[in-house]
Design a protein around this motif. Structure first.
Motif, mmCIF file in Angstrom:
data_model
loop_
_atom_site.group_PDB
_atom_site.id
_atom_site.type_symbol
_atom_site.label_atom_id
_atom_site.label_comp_id
_atom_site.label_asym_id
_atom_site.label_seq_id
_atom_site.Cartn_x
_atom_site.Cartn_y
_atom_site.Cartn_z
ATOM 1 N N LEU A 133 1.142 -9.589 10.592
ATOM 2 C CA LEU A 133 0.908 -9.667 9.162
ATOM 3 C C LEU A 133 -0.088 -8.567 8.815
ATOM 4 N N ASN A 134 0.436 -7.531 8.224
ATOM 5 C CA ASN A 134 -0.387 -6.355 7.933
ATOM 6 C C ASN A 134 -0.899 -6.434 6.491
ATOM 7 N N VAL A 135 -2.227 -6.389 6.353
ATOM 8 C CA VAL A 135 -2.824 -6.437 5.023
ATOM 9 C C VAL A 135 -3.316 -5.040 4.665
ATOM 10 N N ILE A 136 -2.940 -4.565 3.482
ATOM 11 C CA ILE A 136 -3.508 -3.290 3.038
ATOM 12 C C ILE A 136 -4.109 -3.451 1.650
ATOM 13 N N ASP A 137 -5.009 -2.546 1.348
ATOM 14 C CA ASP A 137 -5.714 -2.557 0.076
ATOM 15 C C ASP A 137 -4.911 -1.716 -0.922
ATOM 16 N N ALA A 138 -4.473 -2.347 -1.999
ATOM 17 C CA ALA A 138 -3.614 -1.662 -2.969
ATOM 18 C C ALA A 138 -4.262 -0.396 -3.515
ATOM 19 N N THR A 139 -5.596 -0.383 -3.561
ATOM 20 C CA THR A 139 -6.265 0.769 -4.145
ATOM 21 C C THR A 139 -6.430 1.898 -3.136
ATOM 22 N N HIS A 140 -6.138 1.625 -1.872
ATOM 23 C CA HIS A 140 -6.182 2.674 -0.850
ATOM 24 C C HIS A 140 -4.851 2.724 -0.117
ATOM 25 N N LEU A 141 -3.815 2.949 -0.890
ATOM 26 C CA LEU A 141 -2.460 2.823 -0.378
ATOM 27 C C LEU A 141 -2.154 3.797 0.761
ATOM 28 N N VAL A 142 -2.531 5.060 0.589
ATOM 29 C CA VAL A 142 -2.176 6.069 1.585
ATOM 30 C C VAL A 142 -2.783 5.723 2.935
ATOM 31 N N GLN A 143 -4.088 5.440 2.919
ATOM 32 C CA GLN A 143 -4.755 5.116 4.180
ATOM 33 C C GLN A 143 -4.170 3.846 4.792
ATOM 34 N N GLY A 144 -3.918 2.871 3.956
ATOM 35 C CA GLY A 144 -3.383 1.602 4.454
ATOM 36 C C GLY A 144 -2.017 1.791 5.091
ATOM 37 N N LEU A 145 -1.174 2.565 4.427
ATOM 38 C CA LEU A 145 0.186 2.751 4.927
ATOM 39 C C LEU A 145 0.214 3.536 6.236
ATOM 40 N N THR A 146 -0.821 4.367 6.467
ATOM 41 C CA THR A 146 -0.900 5.098 7.729
ATOM 42 C C THR A 146 -0.899 4.113 8.891
ATOM 43 N N LEU A 147 -1.658 3.042 8.729
ATOM 44 C CA LEU A 147 -1.696 2.019 9.781
ATOM 45 C C LEU A 147 -0.379 1.247 9.814
ATOM 46 N N THR A 148 0.181 0.965 8.645
ATOM 47 C CA THR A 148 1.457 0.240 8.594
ATOM 48 C C THR A 148 2.523 0.988 9.387
ATOM 49 N N ILE A 149 2.574 2.311 9.186
ATOM 50 C CA ILE A 149 3.564 3.130 9.895
ATOM 51 C C ILE A 149 3.363 3.014 11.404
ATOM 52 N N GLU A 150 2.112 2.978 11.811
ATOM 53 C CA GLU A 150 1.811 2.842 13.231
ATOM 54 C C GLU A 150 2.245 1.468 13.751
ATOM 55 N N LEU A 151 2.076 0.451 12.923
ATOM 56 C CA LEU A 151 2.459 -0.897 13.333
ATOM 57 C C LEU A 151 3.976 -1.026 13.446
ATOM 58 N N LEU A 152 4.696 -0.323 12.577
ATOM 59 C CA LEU A 152 6.158 -0.387 12.606
ATOM 60 C C LEU A 152 6.699 0.166 13.922
ATOM 61 N N GLU A 153 5.940 1.091 14.524
ATOM 62 C CA GLU A 153 6.382 1.701 15.783
ATOM 63 C C GLU A 153 6.415 0.699 16.928
ATOM 64 N N LEU A 154 5.612 -0.374 16.798
ATOM 65 C CA LEU A 154 5.462 -1.298 17.923
ATOM 66 C C LEU A 154 6.740 -2.071 18.240
ATOM 67 N N GLY A 155 7.648 -2.123 17.282
ATOM 68 C CA GLY A 155 8.879 -2.847 17.540
ATOM 69 C C GLY A 155 8.701 -4.349 17.505
ATOM 70 N N ARG A 156 7.887 -4.788 16.600
ATOM 71 C CA ARG A 156 7.684 -6.224 16.387
ATOM 72 C C ARG A 156 7.897 -6.515 14.917
ATOM 73 N N PRO A 157 8.258 -7.750 14.587
ATOM 74 C CA PRO A 157 8.404 -8.096 13.165
ATOM 75 C C PRO A 157 7.096 -7.847 12.409
ATOM 76 N N VAL A 158 7.198 -7.196 11.264
ATOM 77 C CA VAL A 158 6.014 -6.891 10.465
ATOM 78 C C VAL A 158 6.245 -7.344 9.028
ATOM 79 N N VAL A 159 5.206 -7.948 8.441
ATOM 80 C CA VAL A 159 5.227 -8.238 7.011
ATOM 81 C C VAL A 159 4.017 -7.538 6.404
ATOM 82 N N LEU A 160 4.244 -6.921 5.261
ATOM 83 C CA LEU A 160 3.159 -6.190 4.629
ATOM 84 C C LEU A 160 2.671 -6.942 3.392
ATOM 85 N N ALA A 161 1.379 -7.228 3.361
ATOM 86 C CA ALA A 161 0.793 -7.850 2.180
ATOM 87 C C ALA A 161 -0.093 -6.824 1.496
ATOM 88 N N ILE A 162 0.204 -6.555 0.239
ATOM 89 C CA ILE A 162 -0.634 -5.607 -0.508
ATOM 90 C C ILE A 162 -1.695 -6.405 -1.245
#
Lengths: 635, 53
Positions: free
Chosen positions: A83-112
């Motif tokens: 369960l990946n939480v990112i800060d809506a006001t820092h979208l670019v930085q948050g998504l950088t980590l999301t992209i890294e998490l997607l690489e792991l090959g596990r189910p991911v849900v993103l909460a903004i």
């Protein structure tokens, strides 16, 4: 099932965790509040889920302890969904980590998270578009108000059940070629994460994964190195940088597609910071805030201490009356009451308002601003701006001061900050400075002692720094936005910290008091005076003050109260000369942090450092008191 | 160190902006991708930048 909460520092991950788990994790508007992970069980659609709150991390590079924890956990533990939480006001930085998490090959849900804050800033985030682009569920959330949490967990449960493995975002062709080439060597099912993720980690040069993989796969090292060289030749940059830049490029593109910035107006934050971080007004405001903070804490503490002490004195008197004076039992019970009273009547009245106030400053986001303003000054003592927090806390009580050194990453910095902050006169020592020096010699003596104390601390910092050079690179911290603290998080945080005192330091305080009472009963005090003779001789004070000094280790204010008992009078001017009073007060201010503080140091920094800091404080106390004695002799 | 800076968005090719500095040679407040980072002078010294605009 097991869900892992992952997000960048200060994205509201712990707030979310606490919303579902009750208050277990420490939150704060200060980057890196969580350094270890906390687990809890939650119920989602009838299933019991293990939920783990991992420390905030900007990336999965594993370069600092908190990040290593996250990386190791995600790679080795069976996590059913992230369960990946990112800060809506820092979208670019948050998504950088999301992209890294997607690489792991596990189910991911993103909460903004912090959608409310984004709205205030005129920022529109299209969650549905983002969900389509990433191929994972994306949900809006306002964790601090509990909005969107239920939906997020339901969705996470769903992807975990369906084992929906997301597609990774692809890097540039060159890097993708290297990744594919490397992961083809790796055997399947080695880790619960995808082979692609392992290949990326190998290219990034993660030391642990590299050494583990090299053992199992022949020729891997050569292959990885060949690719590293190739990539480096190709772009004149190291692979780890290339990949990081790629992720950020992808994140920037995604953010551009899904977010729309409305009217950009100068935010409240910038306008506030123009004043609060102003080279002149910023300091004026800082002094004002601290003055208000201390007067409220002392005001509240004073209001409570008087009646509480009286209440416990009455209990002690009742005990003595019923059991009879001077029996060992009466002394022991009296000692126990004293210990309990020390916690409730002396420490907690200051500790509670202090921690609530600190929580407020922290959640508003002012603490980092203090660090920003004070960084230059703190460097003179061999520390950086973050160390101001334990110092401020120290004036209330050294126990939370030592605890707060946790915010510093470097071990040497933590040690120095803890050592110096225990020399800051806490509320209990304030009672001695005021009750002895100021009462008999005038308020200016108290001011003088406070200034002298600062000077000694600064000099001590300098001297220690010459032995242990400052090797930390200095301040790197994210400046948080101003946030309105909620009553719930502030009080819960205060309780979280008070609990540590109540359950860890207090019991020992009570036992110590009982032991002391027994010693008192058997008249051991005559001998303890001898123990302190080197100190009393050097300071030029009567031998009788030896025992009060021992009592002072248990509770600092006892070194004043017991002085009355030792001399048999409360009129100290009849037994001590002004010079003796000053020497004694200064010695008491610096020597051995109280028992509760010592235990806290042991818990935070280990037994060795506890003794080191204790020893250091005695040496500093002696030198500081001697210097003043000499100075007073000369003038 | 490199890694920590990378994490915060200090990457080759990125645009950063110094918002303000603290007095007495204090730290810098830097805008990186909309995120404000406090950076001590010691570190800031080691970051090579090129002036744009």
């Amino acid at each position: 099932m097991r869900f892992a909460l992952v997000g960048q520092p200060n994205c509201g991950k712990s707030t979310l965790f606490n919303q579902v788990a009750g208050y277990r994790a420490e939150t704060g508007n200060f980057a890196g509040t969580t350094v270890t992970f906390t687990e809890t069980k939650v119920r989602v659609l009838g299933d019991v889920i293990e939920l783990v709150d991992l420390p905030g991390t900007y990336t999965l590079l594993g370069t600092n302890p908190a990040e290593r924890v996250v990386l190791d956990y995600l790679i080795t533990k069976p996590v059913d969904a992230i369960l990946n939480v990112i800060d809506a006001t820092h979208l670019v930085q948050g998504l950088t980590l999301t992209i890294e998490l997607l690489e792991l090959g596990r189910p991911v849900v993103l909460a903004i998270n912090m959608m409310d804050e984004a709205q205030r800033q005129g920022l529109k985030v299209d969650g549905e578009a983002l969900s389509r682009l990433l191929g994972i569920p994306v949900l809006p959330m306002i964790a601090s108000r509990g909005q969107g949490i239920r939906e997020t967990f339901t969705e996470t449960w769903r992807v975990a059940r369906d084992r929906k493995i997301p597609q990774p975002q692809l890097f540039s062709e060159e890097i993708e070629k290297s990744i594919t080439d490397i992961y083809e060597i790796l055997a399947r099912g080695e880790y619960p994460v995808s082979r692609r993720a392992l290949a990326v980690k190998l290219l990034e040069g993660d030391p642990e994964i590299t050494s583990q993989m090299e053992k199992k796969h022949k020729g891997l090292t050569e292959k990885v190195h060949a690719h590293l060289d190739h990539l480096c030749d190709h772009s004149a940059r190291q692979a780890v940088w290339l990949i990081a830049t790629e992720r950020q490029r992808l994140a920037r593109e995604l953010a551009k597609k899904v977010s729309k910035q409305g009217e950009t107006h100068i935010s409240l934050r910038d306008r506030l910071d123009d004043y609060l971080l102003h080279p002149f007004w910023g300091y004026v405001f800082l002094i004002g805030v601290l003055a208000l903070f201390f007067s409220v804490v002392y005001g509240f503490g004073d209001l409570m201490v008087g009646p509480l002490v009286e209440f416990f004195d009455n209990i002690t008197a009742t005990v003595v009356n019923t059991i009879g004076t001077s029996t060992i039992l009466a002394e022991l019970v009296g000692g126990a009451v004293q210990g309990i009273a020390g916690g409730i009547a002396i420490v907690l009245p200051y500790l509670i308002p202090f921690l609530v106030g600190l929580g407020l400053l922290e959640d508003i986001g002012y603490l980092t601003r203090i660090a920003f303003l004070m960084d230059a000054l703190m460097h003179r003592m061999g520390l950086h701006g973050k160390a101001i927090v334990p110092f401020i806390l120290g004036y209330g009580c050294n126990v939370p001061a030592v605890m707060s050194t946790r915010i510093m990453e470097d071990k040497r910095d933590r040690f120095l900050a803890a050592a110096l902050s225990t020399m800051v006169p806490c509320a209990a020592r304030l009672s001695i400075i005021f009750g002895l020096a100021a009462f008999y010699l005038g308020p200016w003596v108290a001011v003088g002692i406070y200034l002298y104390n600062l000077l000694v601390i600064a000099v001590t910092g300098r001297i220690i720094t010459s032995f242990m050079p400052e090797d930390s690179p200095g301040l790197i911290i994210e400046m948080p936005v101003y946030r309105l603290p909620t009553l719930r998080t502030v009080t819960a945080k205060a309780w979280f910290r008070i609990r540590e005192f109540v359950f860890e330091a207090w019991p020992i305080l009570i036992v110590g008091s009982i032991v002391l009472a027994a010693l008192n009963h058997y008249n051991v005090t005559q001998y303890t005076d001898i123990l302190f003779r080197p100190f009393t001789w050097a300071l030029g004070v009567p031998d009788e003050v030896g025992t009060p000094l021992i009592f002072g280790i248990f509770r600092k204010e006892l070194s004043l109260i017991m002085l009355a008992q030792a001399f048999g009078t409360t009129n100290f001017s009849s037994v001590l000369s002004p010079q003796q009073m000053i020497s004694y007060t200064i010695f008491v201010v610096f020597y051995i942090p109280c028992l509760a503080t010592m235990i806290t140091i042991k818990n935070e920094l280990g037994l060795k450092n506890m003794w080191l800091i204790t020893g250091l404080s005695v040496v500093v106390a002696l030198i500081a008191a001697l210097l003043v004695r000499l100075l007073l002799l000369v003038f | 160190m490199e890694a920590r800076l990378t994490q915060l968005g200090f990457l080759p090719g990125n645009k950063i902006r110094v918002i303000r500095t603290a007095p007495f040679r204090g730290p810098l407040l830097i805008d990186v991708e909309g995120r404000e980072i406090v950076l001590g002078r010691g570190i800031a010294h080691h970051i090579l930048v090129e002036k744009v605009e």
